[in-house]
Design an enzyme around this catalytic site. Structure first.
Site, PDB file in Angstrom:
ATOM      1  CD  GLU A   1       0.764 -11.956  17.230  1.00 62.18           C
ATOM      2  OE1 GLU A   1       0.249 -11.484  16.200  1.00 62.18           O
ATOM      3  OE2 GLU A   1       0.117 -12.357  18.211  1.00 62.18           O
TER       4      GLU A   1
ATOM      5  NE  ARG B   1      -2.520  -1.643   3.227  1.00 61.28           N
ATOM      6  CZ  ARG B   1      -2.534  -2.939   3.531  1.00 61.28           C
ATOM      7  NH1 ARG B   1      -3.141  -3.785   2.745  1.00 61.28           N
ATOM      8  NH2 ARG B   1      -1.962  -3.382   4.629  1.00 61.28           N
TER       9      ARG B   1
HETATM   10  P1  AMP Z   1       4.141  -3.447  11.384  1.00 62.61           P
HETATM   11  O1  AMP Z   1       5.361  -4.055  10.740  1.00 62.61           O
HETATM   12  O2  AMP Z   1       3.635  -4.215  12.566  1.00 62.61           O
HETATM   13  O3  AMP Z   1       4.342  -1.965  11.691  1.00 62.61           O
HETATM   14  O4  AMP Z   1       2.965  -3.542  10.311  1.00 62.61           O
HETATM   15  C1  AMP Z   1       2.904  -2.636   9.287  1.00 62.61           C
HETATM   16  C2  AMP Z   1       2.456  -3.249   7.987  1.00 62.61           C
HETATM   17  O5  AMP Z   1       1.355  -4.128   8.153  1.00 62.61           O
HETATM   18  C3  AMP Z   1       1.992  -2.157   7.047  1.00 62.61           C
HETATM   19  O6  AMP Z   1       2.489  -2.430   5.744  1.00 62.61           O
HETATM   20  C4  AMP Z   1       0.483  -2.184   7.124  1.00 62.61           C
HETATM   21  O7  AMP Z   1      -0.067  -1.979   5.850  1.00 62.61           O
HETATM   22  C5  AMP Z   1       0.125  -3.551   7.687  1.00 62.61           C
HETATM   23  N1  AMP Z   1      -0.774  -3.488   8.869  1.00 62.61           N
HETATM   24  C6  AMP Z   1      -0.458  -3.811  10.141  1.00 62.61           C
HETATM   25  N2  AMP Z   1      -1.500  -3.667  10.965  1.00 62.61           N
HETATM   26  C7  AMP Z   1      -2.521  -3.218  10.203  1.00 62.61           C
HETATM   27  C8  AMP Z   1      -3.886  -2.821  10.465  1.00 62.61           C
HETATM   28  N3  AMP Z   1      -4.417  -2.875  11.698  1.00 62.61           N
HETATM   29  N4  AMP Z   1      -4.633  -2.375   9.447  1.00 62.61           N
HETATM   30  C9  AMP Z   1      -4.109  -2.291   8.189  1.00 62.61           C
HETATM   31  N5  AMP Z   1      -2.860  -2.638   7.873  1.00 62.61           N
HETATM   32  C10 AMP Z   1      -2.058  -3.098   8.856  1.00 62.61           C
END
Ligand code: AMP
Length: 180
Positions: free
Chosen positions: A103, A66
């Site tokens: 996770e 995205r």
């Molecule tokens: P993180 O590595 O945990 O910061 O996750 C970020 C990535 O996962 C990004 O590319 C987001 O598009 C996706 N992502 C994680 N959590 C969500 C959420 N609650 N809603 C939408 N996209 C998420």
């Protein structure tokens, strides 16, 4: 320039919450309803263009997938190049890779070794959302590993309670349009 309260609300209200996707307990922030709302999408892109037009950036790098949508649109508005940071195995030429913890288990992101043809390129890294910060942290390391100057890391949404941005701040300033 800062975003007006009216535009902030327009953008915020255009993003849809999907409960228990992709698994139970997760509230997924669905930006497809922002993208198909031309007033909200334009308000966001106008704001990002306005913020970054004075940064003298050389490239916008977007995180799979995205981050490509906002990153490529912003690069075009700023009249500069766009560089994709992709999930492992998608880029065809020589890459640099960075592993990060999920996770359960690990994931990897990659960038082309020659992604930024200009020396010491000034780069903005962008994604739609920061949760734990694992993905953006790995992507930020990649940009720096290929000797670019990471000027800022930008998100549309920051899930602040997860404090993911604290990791990223070790590499570059963080800007989020909306904090949740
Ligand atoms: P993180 O590595 O945990 O910061 O996750 C970020 C990535 O996962 C990004 O590319 C987001 O598009 C996706 N992502 C994680 N959590 C969500 C959420 N609650 N809603 C939408 N996209 C998420």
């Amino acid at each position: 320039m800062s975003l007006s309260q009216e535009d902030k609300k327009l953008i915020f209200d255009s993003i849809r919450d999907i409960k228990d996707f992709p698994k139970e307990g997760i509230v997924f922030k669905d930006i497809t309803t922002l993208l198909n709302n031309k007033e909200a999408y334009q308000a966001l892109m106008n704001h990002l263009e306005d913020r970054y037009k004075s940064y003298n950036l050389d490239y916008v790098a977007g995180i799979d997938s995205r981050g490509f949508i906002f990153g490529a649109a912003l690069a075009d508005r700023l009249n500069i190049g766009f560089v994709p940071v992709r999930k492992k195995g998608k880029l065809p030429s020589t890459t640099v890779c960075e592993k990060y913890e999920l996770e359960y288990g690990f994931d990897e992101v990659e960038i082309h070794l020659d992604a930024f043809p200009k020396d010491n390129a000034k780069v903005l890294l962008i994604d739609d959302l920061i949760a734990t910060g694992g993905t953006a942290n790995a992507a930020a390391k990649l940009v720096k590993n290929v000797k670019a100057d990471l000027v800022e890391v930008c998100f549309l949404l920051n899930l602040t309670f997860l404090k993911g941005d604290e990791k990223i701040k070790e590499h570059a300033p963080v800007y989020s349009v909306l904090d949740i």
